[in-house]
Write a protein that holds these residues in place. Structure first.
Motif, PDB file in Angstrom:
ATOM      1  N   GLY B 100      -1.705  12.354  -2.345  1.00 26.13           N
ATOM      2  CA  GLY B 100      -1.517  11.459  -1.097  1.00 26.13           C
ATOM      3  C   GLY B 100      -2.848  11.085  -0.534  1.00 26.13           C
ATOM      4  N   PRO B 101      -2.619  10.513   0.612  1.00 23.88           N
ATOM      5  CA  PRO B 101      -3.893   9.810   1.134  1.00 23.88           C
ATOM      6  C   PRO B 101      -4.853  11.070   1.675  1.00 23.88           C
ATOM      7  N   GLY B 102      -5.931  10.664   2.126  1.00 23.14           N
ATOM      8  CA  GLY B 102      -7.054  11.603   2.554  1.00 23.14           C
ATOM      9  C   GLY B 102      -8.298  10.891   2.859  1.00 23.14           C
ATOM     10  N   PRO B 103      -9.205  11.619   3.685  1.00 18.91           N
ATOM     11  CA  PRO B 103     -10.335  11.036   4.235  1.00 18.91           C
ATOM     12  C   PRO B 103     -11.192  11.005   3.232  1.00 18.91           C
ATOM     13  N   ASP B 104     -11.065  12.086   1.938  1.00 20.02           N
ATOM     14  CA  ASP B 104     -12.173  11.830   1.044  1.00 20.02           C
ATOM     15  C   ASP B 104     -12.462  10.542   0.221  1.00 20.02           C
ATOM     16  N   ARG B 105     -11.323   9.476   0.489  1.00 21.12           N
ATOM     17  CA  ARG B 105     -11.363   8.490  -0.075  1.00 21.12           C
ATOM     18  C   ARG B 105     -11.523   7.536   1.249  1.00 21.12           C
ATOM     19  N   GLY B 106     -12.646   6.709   1.645  1.00 21.75           N
ATOM     20  CA  GLY B 106     -12.853   5.868   2.454  1.00 21.75           C
ATOM     21  C   GLY B 106     -12.306   4.538   2.056  1.00 21.75           C
ATOM     22  N   VAL B 107     -11.477   4.001   2.952  1.00 22.33           N
ATOM     23  CA  VAL B 107     -10.743   2.884   2.430  1.00 22.33           C
ATOM     24  C   VAL B 107     -11.051   1.761   3.390  1.00 22.33           C
ATOM     25  N   ILE B 108     -11.717   0.538   2.998  1.00 20.36           N
ATOM     26  CA  ILE B 108     -12.163  -0.846   3.623  1.00 20.36           C
ATOM     27  C   ILE B 108     -10.701  -1.594   3.421  1.00 20.36           C
ATOM     28  N   PHE B 109     -10.194  -1.893   4.301  1.00 18.12           N
ATOM     29  CA  PHE B 109      -8.972  -2.743   4.324  1.00 18.12           C
ATOM     30  C   PHE B 109      -9.278  -4.194   4.364  1.00 18.12           C
ATOM     31  N   GLN B 110      -8.348  -5.143   3.541  1.00 20.75           N
ATOM     32  CA  GLN B 110      -8.763  -6.601   3.714  1.00 20.75           C
ATOM     33  C   GLN B 110      -8.686  -7.113   5.076  1.00 20.75           C
ATOM     34  N   SER B 111      -7.833  -6.845   5.888  1.00 23.97           N
ATOM     35  CA  SER B 111      -8.051  -6.954   7.326  1.00 23.97           C
ATOM     36  C   SER B 111      -8.655  -5.689   7.968  1.00 23.97           C
ATOM     37  N   PRO B 112      -9.640  -5.836   9.034  1.00 21.76           N
ATOM     38  CA  PRO B 112     -10.264  -4.805   9.608  1.00 21.76           C
ATOM     39  C   PRO B 112      -9.441  -3.524   9.942  1.00 21.76           C
ATOM     40  N   SER B 113      -8.380  -3.719  10.441  1.00 22.90           N
ATOM     41  CA  SER B 113      -7.462  -2.722  10.724  1.00 22.90           C
ATOM     42  C   SER B 113      -8.114  -1.703  11.596  1.00 22.90           C
ATOM     43  N   LEU B 114      -8.929  -2.341  12.600  1.00 23.40           N
ATOM     44  CA  LEU B 114      -9.432  -1.398  13.783  1.00 23.40           C
ATOM     45  C   LEU B 114      -8.109  -1.117  14.738  1.00 23.40           C
ATOM     46  N   PHE B 115      -8.213  -0.268  15.639  1.00 25.11           N
ATOM     47  CA  PHE B 115      -7.379  -0.264  16.652  1.00 25.11           C
ATOM     48  C   PHE B 115      -7.819  -1.047  17.641  1.00 25.11           C
ATOM     49  N   PRO B 116      -7.209  -1.955  18.101  1.00 22.14           N
ATOM     50  CA  PRO B 116      -7.913  -3.147  19.074  1.00 22.14           C
ATOM     51  C   PRO B 116      -7.846  -2.374  20.654  1.00 22.14           C
ATOM     52  N   TRP B 117      -7.261  -1.344  20.850  1.00 22.57           N
ATOM     53  CA  TRP B 117      -7.533  -0.747  22.114  1.00 22.57           C
ATOM     54  C   TRP B 117      -8.446   0.383  22.470  1.00 22.57           C
ATOM     55  N   MET B 118      -9.126   0.631  21.164  1.00 19.59           N
ATOM     56  CA  MET B 118     -10.491   1.356  21.202  1.00 19.59           C
ATOM     57  C   MET B 118     -11.783   0.630  21.078  1.00 19.59           C
ATOM     58  N   THR B 119     -12.884   1.121  21.548  1.00 19.56           N
ATOM     59  CA  THR B 119     -14.389   0.512  21.377  1.00 19.56           C
ATOM     60  C   THR B 119     -14.467   0.925  19.853  1.00 19.56           C
ATOM     61  N   ILE B 174     -16.551  -0.937   7.688  1.00 17.01           N
ATOM     62  CA  ILE B 174     -17.480  -0.620   6.732  1.00 17.01           C
ATOM     63  C   ILE B 174     -18.064   0.792   7.349  1.00 17.01           C
ATOM     64  N   ALA B 175     -18.420   0.970   8.680  1.00 11.76           N
ATOM     65  CA  ALA B 175     -19.163   2.028   9.181  1.00 11.76           C
ATOM     66  C   ALA B 175     -18.380   3.027   9.047  1.00 11.76           C
ATOM     67  N   ARG B 176     -16.780   2.697   9.578  1.00 14.27           N
ATOM     68  CA  ARG B 176     -15.933   3.902   9.635  1.00 14.27           C
ATOM     69  C   ARG B 176     -15.721   4.511   8.297  1.00 14.27           C
ATOM     70  N   ALA B 177     -15.674   3.715   7.275  1.00  8.83           N
ATOM     71  CA  ALA B 177     -15.416   4.224   6.008  1.00  8.83           C
ATOM     72  C   ALA B 177     -16.745   5.057   5.469  1.00  8.83           C
ATOM     73  N   PHE B 178     -17.883   4.703   5.708  1.00  5.00           N
ATOM     74  CA  PHE B 178     -19.115   5.478   5.467  1.00  5.00           C
ATOM     75  C   PHE B 178     -19.321   6.668   6.158  1.00  5.00           C
ATOM     76  N   ALA B 179     -19.037   6.839   7.418  1.00  2.00           N
ATOM     77  CA  ALA B 179     -19.228   7.873   8.415  1.00  2.00           C
ATOM     78  C   ALA B 179     -18.341   8.983   7.817  1.00  2.00           C
ATOM     79  N   LEU B 180     -17.147   8.706   7.175  1.00  2.00           N
ATOM     80  CA  LEU B 180     -16.149   9.809   6.804  1.00  2.00           C
ATOM     81  C   LEU B 180     -16.961  10.761   5.675  1.00  2.00           C
ATOM     82  N   LYS B 181     -18.102  10.120   5.074  1.00  2.31           N
ATOM     83  CA  LYS B 181     -18.876  10.785   4.015  1.00  2.31           C
ATOM     84  C   LYS B 181     -17.787  10.832   2.816  1.00  2.31           C
ATOM     85  N   PRO B 182     -17.328  10.198   2.041  1.00  2.00           N
ATOM     86  CA  PRO B 182     -16.107  10.091   1.383  1.00  2.00           C
ATOM     87  C   PRO B 182     -16.695  10.375  -0.168  1.00  2.00           C
TER      88      PRO B 182
END
Lengths: 334, 281
Positions: B100-119, B174-182
């Motif tokens: 199943g999915p998990g943070p040991d695999r950092g995914v960078i999606f085609q659309s940035p998929s950030l949560f727009p209500w967060m900084t 990109i930062a989000r994916a690397f920061a997970l140390k996947p």
């Protein structure tokens, strides 16, 4: 400063006043006047025309309570109602002042004497009725939201729940408040017997009727919003293995908030409309009861007073809607 | 730099490269895809997207997967991410099967998929909190700030994601994916939605961070130049249905890579021609 003022006006639903701010700051006069004419002048003309047609038409309608009141008479009655309110307030102040004076006098003579304080027994004024109505609609709205939001989230997150509940929702949704009221009245009369003085029975009946009629838009909008959250957001939540609670609070709810607020806005509008009918029949003190009482009263002023109530109801409904629009803009992230 | 290669050299390498993958010792393999099959049920019967696909990726290797649109590249990547169910075969990550999915695999999606209500910071922090729940608030924030600075966003920690440009949003991604140390990075056409100038910039940013971390990376792209510039090996997928690995091209440029040097290198055009030749046939 100017930009801030304009932003504030836009957010609070007073965008028509923006040209005035721009004029005051010395922007191109001609251009701003054109905008001002379009935003204020045209509606103003329409209102004047409406008042004129009303006064002309009203003169020709004879009722058993005399001629149908025109705008001037309605304005006059609005003043009368305000004067009555101020009069009652003065009387109340005097009443309490007298009571306090009497009590201090008694206490001076005998410090151990038991004194009694009585609340002013005067009748509820028009303004009091408005305040009661606002309290009732607010209570009903809160109850409706507390029911609609969790069920809406549930329906939105599970297709099975939605399929199961959909027929019930669709059947209950169009039921008129007038049909709910007798049932709510009987149930509340049977259940709410404690009489601890927190709420009047009629208050609860009206509020619950409001809830029953106004919870549907919030429920359906929440369900739709939750079901249509961007799959990318859900994928991110899955990759990060957020717990169901965290997923709901951090991802699903914020993403759904604009739609939820659209639902809440419609709900509040429906609630306000339903409230007047409910108050009329439940005899809950409020604008609805005011209208009903004046109708029963049948004096020559009654029709004008009812028209004051109609305009008040409309204005308050409009203000409530603007309030929700402002809140909606605050939570919208686009 | 390596000695220049002729086109027939590259062609002869095909069998060698495919064989080499089979002979890779399990110790150096990070991602091991065995006889992977994906079947989508359709009203007209089963549609076999992938059939018996085999692929091995070394620890610390960067591979690009190219192929025609609709060939099943994205299906493959989402299956590695665990977001898409596997019909047959197996995907092993460091010898453990993916369920199943998990943070040991950092995914960078085609659309940035950030949560727009967060900084920007909150977006990265959401994942970091999941992966390092024991860290103090300051430690968690420092990790986020480090990676955001590395992608050039040191001035935008507290900006709402919705106020950032597309390019800046993808930097946060990109930062989000690397920061997970996947254990592995999965990139699904991460720059596909950007204009070519921003795309180039972000490729540099990505390579810059990647050079420090050397995390195994699998990137989907249909951009031949991007594939060559970023990857150690380019995997060419045959067109679907029943897509498989058709050919493999080793990109033997040294790292860290410099765009200008690579563009001037003779081999670059041979690689390019080879890839385009594959895609056109």
């Amino acid at each position: 400063m100017k930009a801030k003022a304009i932003q504030l006006l836009n957010y609070s639903g007073f965008s028509w006043a923006v040209p005035i701010v721009k004029l005051a700051s010395g922007e191109d006069i001609k251009q701003q006047f054109t905008i001002l004419w379009k935003r204020i002048g045209m509606p103003f003309c329409a209102i004047v025309l409406f008042l004129f047609l009303w006064s002309v038409a009203a003169k020709n309608v004879q009722t058993s309570l005399g001629v149908l009141p025109g705008p001037v008479m309605v304005y006059h009655q609005a003043n009368v109602l305000w004067q009555e309110h101020m009069g009652e307030r003065t009387k109340a102040r005097e009443f309490y002042a007298r009571q306090d004076a009497r009590n201090t006098a008694i206490l001076q003579q005998n410090p151990d004497a038991t004194i009694k304080t009585v609340s002013y027994p005067g009748k509820a004024t028009y303004i009091d009725q408005i305040i009661t109505s606002l309290k009732t609609v607010f209570m009903g709205f809160v109850i409706a939201s507390l029911i609609a939001l969790p069920i809406g989230i549930l329906c939105g997150s599970s297709k099975n729940v939605m399929t199961a509940l959909n027929p019930i929702i669709q059947v209950l949704k169009p039921v008129s408040p007038l049909a709910w009221l007798p049932i709510v009245t009987m149930v509340i009369s049977a259940v709410y017997t404690t009489n601890n003085g927190w709420f009047e029975k009629s208050f609860i009946i009206s509020a619950l009727t409001v809830s029953l009629c106004s919870l549907w838009p919030t429920l359906l909008n929440t369900a739709m919003g939750v079901a249509s959250v961007n799959t990318d957001y859900i994928n991110v939540a899955r990759v990060l293995q957020l717990s169901p609670f965290k997923k709901t609070t951090k991802v699903v709810l914020p993403a759904t908030l604009p739609l939820i607020f659209t639902g809440l806005r419609i709900s509040l509008g429906v609630g306000w409309m339903v409230l007047i009918a409910a108050e009329m029949l439940a005899q809950n003190p409020g604008l609805g009861k005011f209208v009903w009482d004046e109708f029963q009263n049948g004096s020559s002023d009654s029709l004008a007073r009812i028209m004051v109530a109609v305009i008040t109801i409309g204005l308050i409904g409009f203000m409530l809607d603007q309030l929700m629009v402002a809140l909606q803009r605050l939570v919208s992230f686009e | 730099m390596i000695a220049t290669k002729s086109r027939s050299d590259l062609k002869q390498n095909r069998e060698k490269n495919l064989r080499e993958m089979e002979e890779m010792s399990l110790r150096e393999v990070s991602l091991d895809i065995k006889n992977l099959t994906k079947i989508y049920p359709t009203p007209k019967g089963e549609y076999v997207v992938l059939e018996d696909l085999n692929l091995r990726v070394r620890e610390g290797e960067f591979i690009s997967i190219i192929g025609h649109s609709g060939c099943g590249k994205t299906t493959l990547l989402t299956m590695i991410a665990g977001l898409n169910e596997i019909t047959g075969g197996q995907i092993l990550l460091n010898e453990f099967p993916i369920t199943g999915p998990g943070p040991d695999r950092g995914v960078i999606f085609q659309s940035p998929s950030l949560f727009p209500w967060m900084t920007a910071l909150e977006n990265v922090l959401l994942g970091v909190r999941q992966v390092f729940p024991g860290g103090s608030k300051k430690e968690q924030q420092d990790i986020c700030k480090y990676y955001l600075s590395k992608v050039g966003l040191e001035d935008s920690f507290f900006k709402k994601a919705s106020d950032l440009s597309q390019g800046m949003q993808q930097r946060v991604g990109i930062a989000r994916a690397f920061a997970l140390k996947p254990k592995i990075l999965l990139l699904d056409e991460p720059f596909g939605m950007l204009d070519s100038l921003t795309r180039g910039e972000l490729q540099d940013v990505l390579l810059d961070v990647w050079n420090r971390e050397k995390i195994t990376a699998v990137q989907i792209t249909h951009d031949v130049d991007e594939a060559i510039f970023l990857a150690d090996r380019v995997i060419m997928m045959t067109s679907g249905p029943k897509a498989q690995v058709g050919d493999i091209l080793k990109i033997e440029f040294d790292r860290p890579r410099d765009r200008k040097q690579i563009l001037e290198h003779v081999d670059y055009y041979k690689y390019r021609e080879y890839l385009i030749d594959f895609l056109e046939h």
